[in-house]
Design an enzyme around this catalytic site. Structure first.
Site, PDB file in Angstrom:
ATOM      1  N   SER A 234       0.848  -1.220   0.000  1.00 50.67           N
ATOM      2  CA  SER A 234       0.000   0.000   0.000  1.00 50.67           C
ATOM      3  C   SER A 234       0.872   1.254   0.000  1.00 50.67           C
ATOM      4  O   SER A 234       0.439   2.320  -0.385  1.00 50.67           O
ATOM      5  CB  SER A 234      -0.894  -0.002   1.249  1.00 50.67           C
ATOM      6  OG  SER A 234      -0.073   0.093   2.409  1.00 50.67           O
TER       7      SER A 234
ATOM      8  N   SER B 268       7.730   4.913  18.523  1.00 44.65           N
ATOM      9  CA  SER B 268       8.114   6.257  18.063  1.00 44.65           C
ATOM     10  C   SER B 268       8.252   7.222  19.224  1.00 44.65           C
ATOM     11  O   SER B 268       7.569   7.103  20.237  1.00 44.65           O
ATOM     12  CB  SER B 268       7.024   6.774  17.107  1.00 44.65           C
ATOM     13  OG  SER B 268       7.177   8.153  16.905  1.00 44.65           O
TER      14      SER B 268
ATOM     15  N   TYR C   7      -2.349   8.569  15.106  1.00 42.91           N
ATOM     16  CA  TYR C   7      -1.131   7.805  14.774  1.00 42.91           C
ATOM     17  C   TYR C   7      -0.309   7.594  16.048  1.00 42.91           C
ATOM     18  O   TYR C   7       0.044   6.467  16.384  1.00 42.91           O
ATOM     19  CB  TYR C   7      -0.280   8.542  13.737  1.00 42.91           C
ATOM     20  CG  TYR C   7       1.140   8.038  13.719  1.00 42.91           C
ATOM     21  CD1 TYR C   7       2.160   8.730  14.392  1.00 42.91           C
ATOM     22  CD2 TYR C   7       1.468   6.843  13.086  1.00 42.91           C
ATOM     23  CE1 TYR C   7       3.458   8.246  14.415  1.00 42.91           C
ATOM     24  CE2 TYR C   7       2.763   6.357  13.107  1.00 42.91           C
ATOM     25  CZ  TYR C   7       3.749   7.067  13.778  1.00 42.91           C
ATOM     26  OH  TYR C   7       5.030   6.581  13.812  1.00 42.91           O
TER      27      TYR C   7
ATOM     28  N   LYS D 223       0.690   4.037  18.496  1.00 44.47           N
ATOM     29  CA  LYS D 223       2.014   3.585  18.966  1.00 44.47           C
ATOM     30  C   LYS D 223       1.968   3.332  20.472  1.00 44.47           C
ATOM     31  O   LYS D 223       2.500   2.339  20.967  1.00 44.47           O
ATOM     32  CB  LYS D 223       3.086   4.623  18.623  1.00 44.47           C
ATOM     33  CG  LYS D 223       3.393   4.727  17.141  1.00 44.47           C
ATOM     34  CD  LYS D 223       3.845   3.375  16.570  1.00 44.47           C
ATOM     35  CE  LYS D 223       4.070   3.419  15.074  1.00 44.47           C
ATOM     36  NZ  LYS D 223       4.435   2.102  14.526  1.00 44.47           N
TER      37      LYS D 223
ATOM     38  N   ASN E  99      13.850  10.727  14.363  1.00 44.80           N
ATOM     39  CA  ASN E  99      13.484  11.029  12.970  1.00 44.80           C
ATOM     40  C   ASN E  99      14.376  10.319  11.961  1.00 44.80           C
ATOM     41  O   ASN E  99      15.477  10.797  11.690  1.00 44.80           O
ATOM     42  CB  ASN E  99      13.509  12.546  12.753  1.00 44.80           C
ATOM     43  CG  ASN E  99      12.318  13.206  13.417  1.00 44.80           C
ATOM     44  OD1 ASN E  99      12.096  13.050  14.618  1.00 44.80           O
ATOM     45  ND2 ASN E  99      11.530  13.896  12.631  1.00 44.80           N
TER      46      ASN E  99
ATOM     47  N   ASN F  98       7.349  14.646   5.349  1.00 37.79           N
ATOM     48  CA  ASN F  98       8.526  14.828   6.205  1.00 37.79           C
ATOM     49  C   ASN F  98       9.532  15.804   5.587  1.00 37.79           C
ATOM     50  O   ASN F  98       9.607  15.974   4.375  1.00 37.79           O
ATOM     51  CB  ASN F  98       9.179  13.468   6.482  1.00 37.79           C
ATOM     52  CG  ASN F  98       8.258  12.532   7.265  1.00 37.79           C
ATOM     53  OD1 ASN F  98       8.057  11.412   6.892  1.00 37.79           O
ATOM     54  ND2 ASN F  98       7.700  13.025   8.358  1.00 37.79           N
TER      55      ASN F  98
ATOM     56  N   PRO G 291       0.127  22.563  12.813  1.00 41.21           N
ATOM     57  CA  PRO G 291      -0.516  22.079  14.050  1.00 41.21           C
ATOM     58  C   PRO G 291       0.005  20.686  14.425  1.00 41.21           C
ATOM     59  O   PRO G 291       0.192  19.840  13.557  1.00 41.21           O
ATOM     60  CB  PRO G 291      -2.006  22.000  13.670  1.00 41.21           C
ATOM     61  CG  PRO G 291      -2.174  22.871  12.477  1.00 41.21           C
ATOM     62  CD  PRO G 291      -0.871  22.880  11.748  1.00 41.21           C
TER      63      PRO G 291
HETATM   64  C1  WQD Z   1      10.361  17.606  11.182  1.00 41.11           C
HETATM   65  C2  WQD Z   1      10.429  19.120  11.341  1.00 41.11           C
HETATM   66  C3  WQD Z   1       8.353  20.232  10.897  1.00 41.11           C
HETATM   67  C4  WQD Z   1       8.152  19.323   6.642  1.00 41.11           C
HETATM   68  C5  WQD Z   1       8.013  12.380  11.949  1.00 41.11           C
HETATM   69  C6  WQD Z   1       6.839  11.524  11.615  1.00 41.11           C
HETATM   70  C7  WQD Z   1       6.375  10.761  12.814  1.00 41.11           C
HETATM   71  C8  WQD Z   1       7.531  10.100  13.508  1.00 41.11           C
HETATM   72  C9  WQD Z   1       8.673  11.047  13.797  1.00 41.11           C
HETATM   73  C10 WQD Z   1       7.840   7.786  13.040  1.00 41.11           C
HETATM   74  C11 WQD Z   1       9.195  19.681  12.028  1.00 41.11           C
HETATM   75  C12 WQD Z   1       9.426  20.639   9.886  1.00 41.11           C
HETATM   76  C13 WQD Z   1       8.571  19.381   7.971  1.00 41.11           C
HETATM   77  C14 WQD Z   1       8.128  20.502   5.866  1.00 41.11           C
HETATM   78  C15 WQD Z   1       8.941  21.743   7.747  1.00 41.11           C
HETATM   79  N1  WQD Z   1       8.023   9.061  12.694  1.00 41.11           N
HETATM   80  N2  WQD Z   1       8.963  20.577   8.492  1.00 41.11           N
HETATM   81  N3  WQD Z   1       8.535  21.672   6.446  1.00 41.11           N
HETATM   82  O1  WQD Z   1       6.914  15.711  12.444  1.00 41.11           O
HETATM   83  O2  WQD Z   1       9.076  15.278  13.674  1.00 41.11           O
HETATM   84  O3  WQD Z   1       7.664  13.387  12.818  1.00 41.11           O
HETATM   85  O4  WQD Z   1       9.039  11.634  12.539  1.00 41.11           O
HETATM   86  O5  WQD Z   1       7.273   7.357  13.961  1.00 41.11           O
HETATM   87  O6  WQD Z   1       5.482   9.804  12.328  1.00 41.11           O
HETATM   88  O7  WQD Z   1       5.813  12.383  11.199  1.00 41.11           O
HETATM   89  O8  WQD Z   1       8.988  14.869  11.238  1.00 41.11           O
HETATM   90  O9  WQD Z   1       9.976  15.481   9.071  1.00 41.11           O
HETATM   91  O10 WQD Z   1       7.478  15.842   9.400  1.00 41.11           O
HETATM   92  O11 WQD Z   1       9.100  17.307  10.588  1.00 41.11           O
HETATM   93  O12 WQD Z   1       9.283  22.825   8.262  1.00 41.11           O
HETATM   94  O13 WQD Z   1       7.754  20.513   4.653  1.00 41.11           O
HETATM   95  O14 WQD Z   1      10.473  19.709  10.039  1.00 41.11           O
HETATM   96  O15 WQD Z   1       7.584  21.366  11.281  1.00 41.11           O
HETATM   97  O16 WQD Z   1       9.605  20.774  12.826  1.00 41.11           O
HETATM   98  P1  WQD Z   1       8.135  14.911  12.607  1.00 41.11           P
HETATM   99  P2  WQD Z   1       8.856  15.851   9.969  1.00 41.11           P
END
Ligand code: WQD
Length: 339
Positions: A34, A125, A150, A154, A180, A200, A297
């Protein structure tokens, strides 16, 4: 020794399959495709010159899953990645997440507890910590009310496994709380394959640098951090993959003191969004087109790991740094683009 990797064609799963094969394990992968493709199987085989057994299977299909385990009674351990993982999507479609991340885990465990060997590594996570109060974040930090379905799956997943270990004397489990994961295998044969617009940071950065995306939006620079942007612990996916093998071997060798253990898997280094952008620009020698926009958010201000338990008890430590991970992510993006 045969190891089952569920979701083994995914980002972390595929790199873990390579790390397992490197250590001489026979790997069987189940994946419902998927969020992946059979091209990943090719990439794994190109790296290890050995194709893992593969079965297209959805863990929610109880009957097929039962038939699978009848055929594979000799599985010595399971590494369970198969799950949905997009925070935003989980808010819009919680039932998909509760079915795919919770019901499927339950069905997997119902089969696992009937095997001669019962060892499982669970993909958890740092999301379970929510907005932490103390840094770096250690495993005994309070588990906060999840900020998304999500994240809730976990937390619930860890509780299901804890309870099942308590009820079934033979089952042993380790939850790995990822920070991350970023980067790609240095061969650029496998890497992160975000479907559609990347959620991400790092895949969005590499797709912007390659010209697939117009501009990176930085979600807020008014956080209480040195440069105003959020801080995360970015760990090379190969370091994370190797942590899974070490954790599995702890269970296989019966070195685990308790039937259930939890470890943070991070580098222990926090990097802000702007620091990641700067590190990428110096690693790739590309200027990145980005702009500061409103906060996203649900983002926490900071999350980076206290790694001493993984270092001392698990005997694992991240070996690669942010620049190496960004460089490998960039090489992977360029390889995708050529294709
Ligand atoms: C990192 C930073 C964003 C995209 C992820 C997964 C979560 C978990 C942990 C597994 C944040 C900033 C991001 C963009 C940005 N993984 N950003 N512009 O949110 O820490 O969590 O890893 O379990 O499931 O979602 O990672 O890479 O989305 O964001 O400024 O286009 O980068 O605000 O500060 P996150 P992320």
């Amino acid at each position: 020794m045969k190891i089952l990797v569920t979701g083994g064609l995914g980002f972390i799963g595929s790199h873990t399959v390579v790390a397992l094969q490197h250590k001489g394990y026979d790997v069987v992968v189940i994946d419902n495709l998927s969020n992946s493709s059979l091209k990943v199987l090719e990439g794994i085989t190109n790296i290890s010159s050995k194709s893992p057994d593969f079965e297209k299977l959805d863990l929610r299909d109880k009957l097929s899953l039962k038939e699978f385990f009848v055929k594979h009674q000799d599985i010595a351990g399971v590494i369970h990645f198969a799950a949905s993982k997009a925070v935003g999507e989980s808010v819009k479609n919680p039932l998909l997440y509760y079915e795919n991340n919770i019901a499927a885990l339950t069905y997997l465990l119902q089969n696992l507890v009937n095997l001669p060997k019962q060892n499982i590594i669970f993909s958890s996570s740092c999301t379970v910590y929510g907005e932490a109060e103390r840094f770096p974040i250690s495993e005994d930090a309070p588990i906060k009310k999840a900020m998304s379905p999500y994240g809730n799956t976990k937390q619930i997943g860890e509780e299901i496994i804890t309870d099942t270990c308590k009820a079934n004397g033979k089952l042993k489990a380790i939850s790995l709380r990822y920070f991350n994961p970023i980067g790609a295998h240095p061969s650029a044969e496998i890497g992160e394959l975000p479907m559609g617009t990347p959620q991400n940071l790092v895949p969005f950065i590499t797709q912007t640098a390659i010209g697939k995306r117009e501009q990176l939006s930085v979600f807020g620079n008014d956080y209480p951090t040195a440069d105003g942007t959020c801080i995360r612990d970015y760990i090379h996916v190969m370091d994370l993959a190797e942590a899974h093998v070490v954790a599995l071997e702890r269970l296989l060798s019966s070195k685990a003191e308790d039937s259930y253990e939890v470890f943070n898997v991070g580098t222990g280094v926090g990097s802000s969004v702007l620091e990641v952008i700067e590190a990428f620009e110096s690693a790739s020698e590309e200027n990145l087109n980005y702009k500061i926009v409103d906060r996203r958010p649900g983002d926490v201000i900071a999350a980076y790991a206290e790694t001493s338990k993984a270092n001392d008890v698990l005997g694992w430590k991240a070996k690669r740094n942010l620049e190496q991970a960004l460089n490998d992510a960039w090489e992977w993006e360029k390889r995708q683009h050529k294709l």
